[in-house]
Motif scaffolding. Structure first.
Motif, PDB file in Angstrom:
ATOM      1  N   TYR A  86     -73.508 -15.514  44.419  1.00  0.00           N
ATOM      2  CA  TYR A  86     -72.705 -15.204  43.245  1.00  0.00           C
ATOM      3  C   TYR A  86     -73.223 -13.921  42.601  1.00  0.00           C
ATOM      4  N   PHE A  90     -68.683 -13.259  39.908  1.00  0.00           N
ATOM      5  CA  PHE A  90     -68.415 -14.617  40.359  1.00  0.00           C
ATOM      6  C   PHE A  90     -69.447 -15.562  39.743  1.00  0.00           C
ATOM      7  N   ILE A  92     -70.828 -19.524  39.373  1.00  0.00           N
ATOM      8  CA  ILE A  92     -70.813 -20.811  40.063  1.00  0.00           C
ATOM      9  C   ILE A  92     -71.146 -21.934  39.085  1.00  0.00           C
ATOM     10  N   GLU A 151     -65.998 -21.911  41.435  1.00  0.00           N
ATOM     11  CA  GLU A 151     -66.332 -20.492  41.262  1.00  0.00           C
ATOM     12  C   GLU A 151     -65.326 -19.865  40.304  1.00  0.00           C
TER      13      GLU A 151
END
Length: 646
Positions: A86, A90, A92, A151
């Motif tokens: 990530y 992005f 997580i 995500e």
């Protein structure tokens, strides 16, 4: 009687062993093992659900991922370590992972309890990519694993790719996108013709739902020299074309112009400060030293290659925005964007125009028209145009001379900036074989059974650059000799360099030369009154030999060329009894030539080989292999000398 009892006990033991062996694994394992006997892992299920919504004029994206695998052999524990990547783009959350061991007729779940976060750094690359690392417990033959997480994708241009094939079989693969009807989305397919990929579309409660599904996709074979598996594996790339907000349509990724406008917004305010006086002074020196603009560009380009160490720092949008030239000049390091920034500033100080240029390396198979998204490129350089010629200045490619693009961008499409809303797409040229040449001229003498030579070798282009990069790691005279014994080898493994000297080492615009003497012990064969010598001391065509069972295209770094010339003194007291015929073979992909000319007291042998490809498809690979088989016969030819009878 005792023998019969023993036999029954023995057979019973075997039978119980068989039952016990099969009892260790589930019926699901047995069925899959029978269907995929050669597979180590089978992906039972992979499901992705993406929700794309319009919230207060902004696009919000979340992705749920679910995966289940089964392990079919004793290498199961090799798959114990897992990582989830990530970055600032992005995020997580809701990560869960478990392994399942089959015991007493059912699967027992073992949840992963420890997840460790880690920065992914190396010597030359620093970014905000991080990994969450964990280990599946007690993985063994017949075990299963399950992984799920959410995500959050923070930039709508980074939806990414979704693959429907892998290096292990996949039983069920589904990607579902649930998209607000105000958002227009399109899909680009790659390598999907050989799988049964289905698309189902629905509309429900103001949402457009797209369900991509593939079942029972066989595994793909991993092979070397494939630029990337985006070239091979079936996948789709979704792109958000536009969205409608407050009655107004906003284009996001409709075409290249949208991508360019975003890119340009990230670079337009770079280098707005006054140039560092020391940088100005440096550029003024180049201006005074050279008479033409192109010579000045070359000098600045080479300076950047030699003085700005490549270290990549890519945090968040820093992966797209060049750093200030003044900072790069002071620190003397940077990534491809930073090299482009300082070169652009240097050219501007000199009154010249450099243009920021984006492009993907050859590992990326897409064009800007196909995929107008950031996934299409991974590199930034500077372009300079003069008299209709565009020069691609990539200062990360040390020892790359002006007029050569770096080898990994040959043939690629370049997006060249020319101001607000104005750009051009230009194809980077492929460097012809004759510019990447290895030339070797030897004078040979037979002494007893040894072949003794004095040679000059000359190297150009990408071949020269490879020599220079290798030689930077050579630290002692003994290492230097060892390196050249390997790189300049002739004949067989008894080749030994006696002495060597170098000329134009690390020079950009001059050919690199090596003068060396050598001996190949026991190379000459004598039988009675005859002497046999094979002058095919170098057989470079074998570098291009390809596995007949290969399934994918094959990629080469550059087109190249070889030229060998050997002048062999006819041994005193001998005459030529057999001289092989000269041969010329060409098939459009390769040129091969070997010739022999006898003079009064010597024989001149010449061998030339050129390759004219960067990539070969399966049919072309067969052509090259057939070509090599013809050349092999030529390589086996020998010269025969016969003793002169007195």
């Amino acid at each position: 009687m005792k023998q019969n009892i023993f036999s029954l006990v023995f057979l019973g033991t075997i039978f119980l062993g068989i039952i016990s062996t099969y009892g260790q694994h589930s019926s699901q394992y047995s069925e899959i093992k029978e269907e995929y006997p050669d597979a180590r892992i089978v992906r039972l299920k992979e499901e992705v659900e993406i929700r794309i919504s319009l919230v207060e004029d902004s696009i919000v994206i979340s992705k749920d991922y679910f995966e289940e695998k089964i392990y079919l052999d004793e290498t199961a524990n090799y798959g114990s370590k897992e990582s989830i990547h990530y970055s600032s783009f992005f995020e997580i959350e809701n990560l869960e992972a478990s392994s399942f061991s089959y015991e007493n007729g059912k699967y027992k779940e073992l949840k992963v309890e420890e997840f460790k976060e880690k920065d992914e750094l190396n010597k030359f690359f620093y970014d905000d990519n991080r990994t969450i690392n964990f280990i599946y417990p007690n993985l063994k033959k017949g075990s299963k694993t399950r992984l799920s997480y959410t995500e959050n994708i923070k930039n709508p241009r980074f939806l990414g790719s979704f693959y429907f094939g892998d290096f292990s079989p996949i039983l069920f693969n589904q990607v579902t996108l649930i998209v607000d009807e105000e958002i227009e989305i399109e899909f680009i397919k790659f390598n999907t013709s050989e799988i049964n990929l289905q698309l189902e579309k629905k509309h429900k409660r103001g949402k457009n739902i797209y369900i991509w599904k593939a079942e029972k996709v066989d595994q793909y074979e991993y092979e070397s020299k494939v630029p990337s598996y985006a070239v091979v594996l079936p996948h789709i790339i979704p792109k958000i074309v536009s969205y409608t907000s407050n009655g107004e349509k906003v284009e996001l990724s409709k075409d290249v112009s949208n991508l360019y406008d975003w890119y340009y917004s990230l670079i337009k305010d770079v280098n707005t400060d006054t140039s560092d006086p020391e940088l100005v002074k440096l550029v003024e020196q180049f201006i005074s030293m050279y008479d033409t603009d192109l010579e000045r560009v070359k000098a600045m380009y080479y300076w950047a290659q030699q003085n700005i160490k490549y270290i990549a720092f890519e945090y968040a949008l820093g992966g797209f925005v060049p750093r200030e030239a003044n900072d790069v000049f002071k620190k003397k390091y940077g990534d491809c964007k930073d090299n482009s920034s300082i070169l652009k500033e240097m050219l501007e100080i000199a009154g010249l125009k450099g243009q920021i240029t984006w492009l993907g390396t050859r590992s990326i198979p897409y064009t800007y028209e196909e995929v107008p998204l950031p996934i299409v490129d991974n590199h930034m350089i500077l372009s300079y145009t003069e008299n209709g010629n565009t020069y691609f200045l990539d200062a990360t490619g040390r020892y790359t001379p002006l007029g050569f693009p770096t080898s990994f961008i040959q043939g690629k499409e370049a997006l060249i900036a020319d101001g607000l809303g104005t750009y051009s797409l230009v194809k980077v040229p492929e460097v012809p074989a004759e510019k990447n040449k290895y030339t070797d001229i030897s004078n040979l003498t037979i002494i007893n059974n040894d072949l003794v030579g004095i040679a000059n070798a000359e190297v150009t282009g990408y071949k020269k650059r490879n020599f220079f990069l290798d030689l930077e790691d050579v630290e002692s005279p003994s290492q230097l000799k060892e390196y050249y014994n390997s790189e300049l080898r002739k004949g067989n493994n008894k080749f030994l360099i006696d002495s060597i000297s170098e000329k134009n080492k690390y020079e950009y615009d001059m050919n690199f030369e090596m003068d060396f003497s050598y001996t190949i012990q026991d190379y000459v064969k004598k039988l009675g009154d005859e002497v046999y010598v094979n002058l095919n001391l170098n057989k470079p065509i074998y570098y291009f030999k390809i596995d007949e069972n290969r399934e994918n295209d094959i990629d080469f770094d550059f087109k190249d060329s070889y030229s060998f010339k050997s002048v062999l003194q006819i041994p005193q007291g001998y005459a030529v009894d057999y001289l092989p015929e000269s041969v010329l073979i060409s098939n459009g992909l390769m040129d091969f030539e070997v010739s022999y000319i006898q003079e009064k007291d010597s024989i001149t042998y010449e061998h030339k080989l050129s390759s004219h490809f960067l990539k070969l498809n399966i049919a072309q690979q067969q052509e090259v292999n057939d070509f090599i088989k013809k050349a092999e016969k030529v390589y086996n030819e020998v010269i025969v000398f016969k003793e002169i009878q007195k």
